[in-house]
Motif scaffolding. Structure first.
Motif, PDB file in Angstrom:
ATOM      1  N   HIS A  19       0.845  -1.188  -0.046  1.00  0.00           N
ATOM      2  CA  HIS A  19       0.127  -0.020   0.056  1.00  0.00           C
ATOM      3  C   HIS A  19       0.980   1.200   0.095  1.00  0.00           C
ATOM      4  O   HIS A  19       2.040   1.256   0.265  1.00  0.00           O
ATOM      5  N   TRP A  57      -8.619   3.892   5.681  1.00  0.00           N
ATOM      6  CA  TRP A  57      -7.826   2.746   4.943  1.00  0.00           C
ATOM      7  C   TRP A  57      -8.824   2.342   3.787  1.00  0.00           C
ATOM      8  O   TRP A  57      -9.966   1.929   4.069  1.00  0.00           O
ATOM      9  N   HIS A  96      -6.081  -2.564   2.651  1.00  0.00           N
ATOM     10  CA  HIS A  96      -5.921  -1.345   1.826  1.00  0.00           C
ATOM     11  C   HIS A  96      -4.738  -1.148   0.683  1.00  0.00           C
ATOM     12  O   HIS A  96      -4.089  -2.116   0.589  1.00  0.00           O
ATOM     13  N   HIS A 125       4.117   6.980   3.670  1.00  0.00           N
ATOM     14  CA  HIS A 125       5.116   5.707   3.412  1.00  0.00           C
ATOM     15  C   HIS A 125       4.683   4.805   2.497  1.00  0.00           C
ATOM     16  O   HIS A 125       3.591   4.984   1.978  1.00  0.00           O
ATOM     17  N   ARG A 128       9.545   3.449  14.086  1.00  0.00           N
ATOM     18  CA  ARG A 128       8.606   2.899  14.951  1.00  0.00           C
ATOM     19  C   ARG A 128       8.251   1.489  14.897  1.00  0.00           C
ATOM     20  O   ARG A 128       8.161   0.901  13.878  1.00  0.00           O
ATOM     21  N   HIS A 139      -0.094  -3.459  14.908  1.00  0.00           N
ATOM     22  CA  HIS A 139      -1.408  -2.183  14.725  1.00  0.00           C
ATOM     23  C   HIS A 139      -2.819  -2.786  15.086  1.00  0.00           C
ATOM     24  O   HIS A 139      -3.268  -3.975  15.117  1.00  0.00           O
ATOM     25  N   VAL A 182      -5.576  -0.662  13.894  1.00  0.00           N
ATOM     26  CA  VAL A 182      -6.240  -0.800  12.681  1.00  0.00           C
ATOM     27  C   VAL A 182      -5.288  -1.660  11.806  1.00  0.00           C
ATOM     28  O   VAL A 182      -4.039  -1.684  11.682  1.00  0.00           O
ATOM     29  N   TYR A 230       8.537   0.532  10.988  1.00  0.00           N
ATOM     30  CA  TYR A 230       8.641   1.304   9.922  1.00  0.00           C
ATOM     31  C   TYR A 230      10.151   1.880  10.139  1.00  0.00           C
ATOM     32  O   TYR A 230      10.593   1.956  11.084  1.00  0.00           O
ATOM     33  N   GLU A 256       7.187   0.872   5.529  1.00  0.00           N
ATOM     34  CA  GLU A 256       6.606  -0.089   6.515  1.00  0.00           C
ATOM     35  C   GLU A 256       6.903  -1.490   5.868  1.00  0.00           C
ATOM     36  O   GLU A 256       6.550  -1.791   4.828  1.00  0.00           O
ATOM     37  N   TYR A 272       5.017  -4.823   6.787  1.00  0.00           N
ATOM     38  CA  TYR A 272       3.717  -5.122   7.063  1.00  0.00           C
ATOM     39  C   TYR A 272       3.329  -6.576   6.844  1.00  0.00           C
ATOM     40  O   TYR A 272       3.394  -7.186   5.726  1.00  0.00           O
ATOM     41  N   ARG A 328      -5.384   2.052  18.668  1.00  0.00           N
ATOM     42  CA  ARG A 328      -5.749   2.092  17.363  1.00  0.00           C
ATOM     43  C   ARG A 328      -4.619   1.923  16.503  1.00  0.00           C
ATOM     44  O   ARG A 328      -4.703   1.139  15.431  1.00  0.00           O
ATOM     45  N   ARG A 329      -3.598   2.550  16.866  1.00  0.00           N
ATOM     46  CA  ARG A 329      -2.518   2.536  16.199  1.00  0.00           C
ATOM     47  C   ARG A 329      -1.076   1.587  16.460  1.00  0.00           C
ATOM     48  O   ARG A 329      -0.524   1.090  15.706  1.00  0.00           O
TER      49      ARG A 329
HETATM   50  O1  4SX Z   1      -1.063   3.007  12.948  1.00  0.00           O
HETATM   51  S1  4SX Z   1      -2.116   2.347  12.415  1.00  0.00           S
HETATM   52  O2  4SX Z   1      -2.264   1.275  13.234  1.00  0.00           O
HETATM   53  O3  4SX Z   1      -3.163   3.071  12.491  1.00  0.00           O
HETATM   54  C1  4SX Z   1      -1.788   1.622  10.915  1.00  0.00           C
HETATM   55  C2  4SX Z   1      -0.801   2.392   9.931  1.00  0.00           C
HETATM   56  C3  4SX Z   1      -2.461   0.501  10.342  1.00  0.00           C
HETATM   57  C4  4SX Z   1      -1.926  -0.087   9.171  1.00  0.00           C
HETATM   58  C5  4SX Z   1      -1.017   0.583   8.564  1.00  0.00           C
HETATM   59  O4  4SX Z   1      -0.796   0.203   7.303  1.00  0.00           O
HETATM   60  C6  4SX Z   1      -0.338   1.849   8.764  1.00  0.00           C
HETATM   61  O5  4SX Z   1       0.372   2.466   8.242  1.00  0.00           O
END
Ligand code: 4SX
Ligand code: FE2
Length: 340
Positions: free
Chosen positions: A151, A187, A195, A209, A238, A243, A245, A252, A262, A264, A287-288
């Motif tokens: 993505h 997303w 995504h 990114h 990071r 995650h 989300v 990262y 990233e 992933y 959430r993040r």
């Molecule tokens: O940071 S997040 O958990 O919201 C997040 C960031 C989730 C999926 C991703 O690809 C991302 O860059």
């Protein structure tokens, strides 16, 4: 059947990005020798790189230039007719468009480039050279053993506007970060995962990114160990972590020019027609990062400048909304969501 004049191009997925780097040898050391992307082609100050599972010519083009920038983001479309659809769709929105003849970019057929309403140069391409299968060449793999591009994440000053634009392009939404009044992040996908593109609120247009897929969390951890061993740990920005989300396992990294990528893995299937949106409240510390680890400030603030169709760096417009300031305590340090 008569065709709707504004039918969007049928996007298959995010395909590749072109980044400007200031020292191609240094970039090769990072992206090829360390991370382990495959060099499919090189020449004229450019490197064409791909993941081990990819059957398309490239996922990343690195071009040497005077200052770090993102030159363009590219999506693959389903048929040649979709190139005409892209031209019509963006022209009708007052955007500049340009045809790029087959072969101008090695490995690609005809393409259409547009400067989209958000200020990004986006390329649509159908025909792509099929390359040698390497997915079972375990003997060749290095570094993070990257499989494919997953993505793009872009920084935009107005997330609802970016959402509306990609919605009109036929993208669907998998997850959001929001509260009662605001949309902070979203997303969106065409392929059947979480995504192809996501939006981060901030001064934009900028590229936040590029996300690359690995098969296993072990590959994300391994590259961190390798970076530590080489005393290159400053490239880790990071994570690693989980995650909230997307549920992906991630880290990262920043390349020698500051471009963020990233690594992933292990997100989920979104292809059913009624796939529901997962909405995270901006106050939820998971959430993040699902384990509640704070997001480092540079991750919210720093990003790559983007070039316009004319090759010039685009000025960034300040954001209307700041997710990091919206949070209770504004730091994620042990803050808890309100009790239900
Ligand atoms: O940071 S997040 O958990 O919201 C997040 C960031 C989730 C999926 C991703 O690809 C991302 O860059
Ligand atoms: Fe991402």
């Amino acid at each position: 059947m008569t065709e709707q004049p504004l039918e969007p191009p049928a996007v298959v997925r995010s395909l590749y990005a072109e980044l400007v780097v200031t020292d191609l040898d240094r970039a090769r050391w990072f992206w090829v020798d360390l991370l382990g992307l495959v060099v499919e082609h090189e020449g004229e100050g450019r490197l064409f790189l791909r993941g081990y599972d990819e059957l398309t010519h490239h996922n990343l083009v690195l071009r040497e230039g005077p200052e770090p920038a993102a030159d363009r983001l590219a999506f693959r479309v389903a048929s040649p007719v979709d190139l005409e659809r892209a031209e019509r769709f963006f022209s009708a929105r007052g955007c500049r468009t340009r045809r790029v003849p087959a072969g101008r970019v090695p490995g690609l057929g005809d393409a259409v480039r547009v400067q989209d309403p958000l200020g990004f140069v986006v390329e649509f391409v159908h025909q792509v050279q099929t390359v040698e299968r390497l997915h079972q060449r375990y003997d060749l793999r290095r570094g993070a053993e990257i499989s494919r591009l997953d993505h793009f994440n872009i920084v935009v000053p107005d997330v609802p506007r970016a959402f509306a634009h990609y919605d009109s392009l036929g993208f669907r939404c998998s997850e959001t970060i929001e509260d009662d009044d605001h949309l902070y992040a979203a997303w969106m996908y065409r392929k059947q995962t979480v995504h192809d593109i996501a939006f981060t609120s901030g001064a934009g247009p900028r590229l936040h990114h590029i996300g690359f897929f690995t098969h296993e969390a072990a590959q994300v951890l391994r590259i961190c160990d390798v970076l530590g061993s080489l005393h290159q740990e400053h490239h880790i920005e990071r994570g690693p972590g989980r995650h909230g989300v997307s549920n992906a396992f991630y880290v990262y990294l920043r390349d020698p020019d500051g471009h963020r990528l990233e690594l992933y893995t292990s997100d989920y299937y979104t292809g059913d027609p009624d796939h529901p949106v997962l909405r995270w409240n901006v106050q939820d510390p998971r959430r993040r990062d699902f384990w509640g680890n704070a997001v480092i400030e540079s991750w919210y603030r720093e990003a790559t400048a983007v070039r316009g169709l004319d090759g010039q760096i685009q000025p960034a417009v300040e954001a209307k909304l700041d997710e990091s300031a919206a949070r209770v305590g504004a730091d994620g340090l042990g803050t808890r969501p309100a009790q239900e």
